[in-house]
Design an enzyme around this catalytic site. Structure first.
Site, PDB file in Angstrom:
ATOM      1  N   ARG A  76       0.822  -1.216   0.000  1.00  0.00           N
ATOM      2  CA  ARG A  76       0.000   0.000   0.000  1.00  0.00           C
ATOM      3  C   ARG A  76       0.855   1.264   0.000  1.00  0.00           C
ATOM      4  NH1 ARG A  76      -4.457  -1.725   4.518  1.00  0.00           N
ATOM      5  NH2 ARG A  76      -5.464  -3.410   3.363  1.00  0.00           N
TER       6      ARG A  76
ATOM      7  N   ARG B 142      -3.807   6.368   0.461  1.00  0.00           N
ATOM      8  CA  ARG B 142      -4.451   7.473   1.166  1.00  0.00           C
ATOM      9  C   ARG B 142      -3.523   8.341   2.010  1.00  0.00           C
ATOM     10  NH1 ARG B 142      -9.079   4.059   4.078  1.00  0.00           N
ATOM     11  NH2 ARG B 142      -7.451   2.475   3.875  1.00  0.00           N
TER      12      ARG B 142
ATOM     13  N   ARG C 297      -8.050  11.559  -5.667  1.00  0.00           N
ATOM     14  CA  ARG C 297      -9.303  10.909  -5.255  1.00  0.00           C
ATOM     15  C   ARG C 297     -10.468  11.890  -5.281  1.00  0.00           C
ATOM     16  NH1 ARG C 297      -9.378   8.395   0.676  1.00  0.00           N
ATOM     17  NH2 ARG C 297      -9.370  10.627   1.140  1.00  0.00           N
TER      18      ARG C 297
ATOM     19  N   ASP D 228      -6.697  -3.874  -7.220  1.00  0.00           N
ATOM     20  CA  ASP D 228      -7.383  -4.485  -6.084  1.00  0.00           C
ATOM     21  C   ASP D 228      -7.427  -5.987  -6.302  1.00  0.00           C
ATOM     22  OD1 ASP D 228      -9.173  -3.677  -3.610  1.00  0.00           O
ATOM     23  OD2 ASP D 228     -10.154  -5.371  -4.589  1.00  0.00           O
TER      24      ASP D 228
ATOM     25  N   TYR E 288     -14.500 -13.124   0.388  1.00  0.00           N
ATOM     26  CA  TYR E 288     -15.208 -11.913  -0.020  1.00  0.00           C
ATOM     27  C   TYR E 288     -16.480 -12.257  -0.794  1.00  0.00           C
ATOM     28  CZ  TYR E 288     -11.669  -8.444   1.288  1.00  0.00           C
ATOM     29  OH  TYR E 288     -10.839  -7.611   1.991  1.00  0.00           O
TER      30      TYR E 288
END
Length: 354
Positions: free
Chosen positions: A28, A32, A41, A78, A155
């Site tokens: 990552r 963010r 974003r 992802d 998931y």
């Protein structure tokens, strides 16, 4: 350039060369915590647009490369990205995470799944990986990544993130035949996807079985390990020289079993001491990790100490320095920069502190 300087430093670790310092990247590392990402974003609020529009995904993937020059540049994507290509639609809601509606709960749904055709369903992947290779050249290795069968099944069956995985475990223990069929189909699709990423330019691929740590060792051997092996075996048949990494969150209880998956590196989370991980995995298994992401909220002196400690315990061969999980939101960018700077001077620091 001649000799080993033509080989990205991270791939030299994969060759088990003795190195003055370990190569370094972060899970990552694009995301963010970076202001440039948050600005982007605002302009593109849909995660799937950011990850599936090649131009945007390339820009995001390169943000940490331009800022920190890591030894590995991983494509922004992802683990759920290939699912629509086999017949499982999904969305990612900013405050809630992945959502799969309807979740996979029946034999009929599993029967309707179809093989993955990456050129048709994932054309943006080729553009992203090709562009990253062109941009970084031999200065860094380009990484691809995928989800492992158990985690993607979790998931798909839960329909979202879960705290206790009660629905997939219920299927595992009451309808195992159906779940095994689903896991087998996912393994085929994932192996196809890994090979496609390599063909498109990925030089090393990490497989995230993020939720396999929720299984007891006995059930890991039944529902996770065989399908990791299936993926690795199929990939190695056609791409034997491409290094593969396996990461599991909360893996302390299954660490040795991870080493039996056929991968080249086991990515160790921070719940295991690196020296103990080395001992448990054996001298032939290469490792990645394993600094607690929370360390990056500490002082520079503290960050430096943890880097030196981890590198010393991992040794000079077969180690990629990384976090034990992804960079946390809110992590100070200057501390990420310091992490990379310190890691790249580790040979001098280790000599000084010896």
């Amino acid at each position: 350039m001649t000799g080993t300087t033509q080989i990205p430093y991270l791939l030299r670790a994969a060759r088990n060369e003795e190195l003055e310092r370990p190569p370094v990247w972060m899970m990552r590392q694009a995301g963010r915590y970076m202001q440039v990402y948050r600005d982007l974003r605002e302009k593109y609020p849909s995660f799937r647009e950011r990850s599936e529009n090649a131009e945007i995904a390339i820009e995001i993937s390169l943000q940490p490369w331009k800022a920190f020059q890591p030894d590995g540049v991983i494509m922004f994507s992802d683990i759920l990205t290939p699912l629509p290509g086999i017949g499982i639609p999904f969305d990612i809601v900013e405050s809630k995470g992945p959502m799969i509606q309807p979740p996979i709960r029946s034999q009929e749904q599993i029967d309707q799944l179809h093989p993955l055709e990456p050129d048709e369903s994932l054309p943006f992947i080729k553009k992203i990986l090709t562009a990253l290779r062109e941009e970084v050249g031999n200065q860094a290795a380009v990484l691809g990544f995928v989800g492992a069968p158990w985690t993607l099944a979790a998931y798909a069956i839960e329909g979202k993130s879960s705290k206790n995985y009660a629905i997939i475990k219920s299927m595992a223990f009451s309808e195992p035949k159906m779940l095994h069929q689903f896991l087998g189909k996912l393994a085929e699709a994932i192996a196809t996807y890994v090979c496609y990423q390599i063909d498109c330019g990925a030089q090393i691929v990490q497989m995230f079985d993020s939720w396999a740590g929720q299984l007891c060792p006995q059930d890991y051997e039944i529902f996770a390990l065989p399908y990791q092996l299936q993926v690795v075996k199929k990939v190695k048949e056609t791409h034997p020289d491409t290094p593969l990494i396996l990461y599991i969150s909360g893996s302390a209880g299954v660490l040795e079993r991870m080493g039996r998956s056929g991968v080249d590196f086991v990515s160790v989370d921070w719940t295991v001491d690196m020296a103990e991980a080395r001992e448990r995995l054996g001298k032939d298994m290469k490792v990645q990790g394993n600094i607690d992401p929370g360390v990056l909220f500490g002082s520079k002196e503290f960050i430096r100490e943890r880097i030196i400690d981890t590198i010393r315990k991992a040794g000079s061969r077969g180690h990629i320095l990384n976090l034990g999980h992804g960079v946390l939101p809110g992590t100070p960018e200057e501390n990420v920069a310091f992490f990379f700077e310190t890691a790249k001077q580790a040979d001098k620091l280790l000599a000084f502190s010896a």
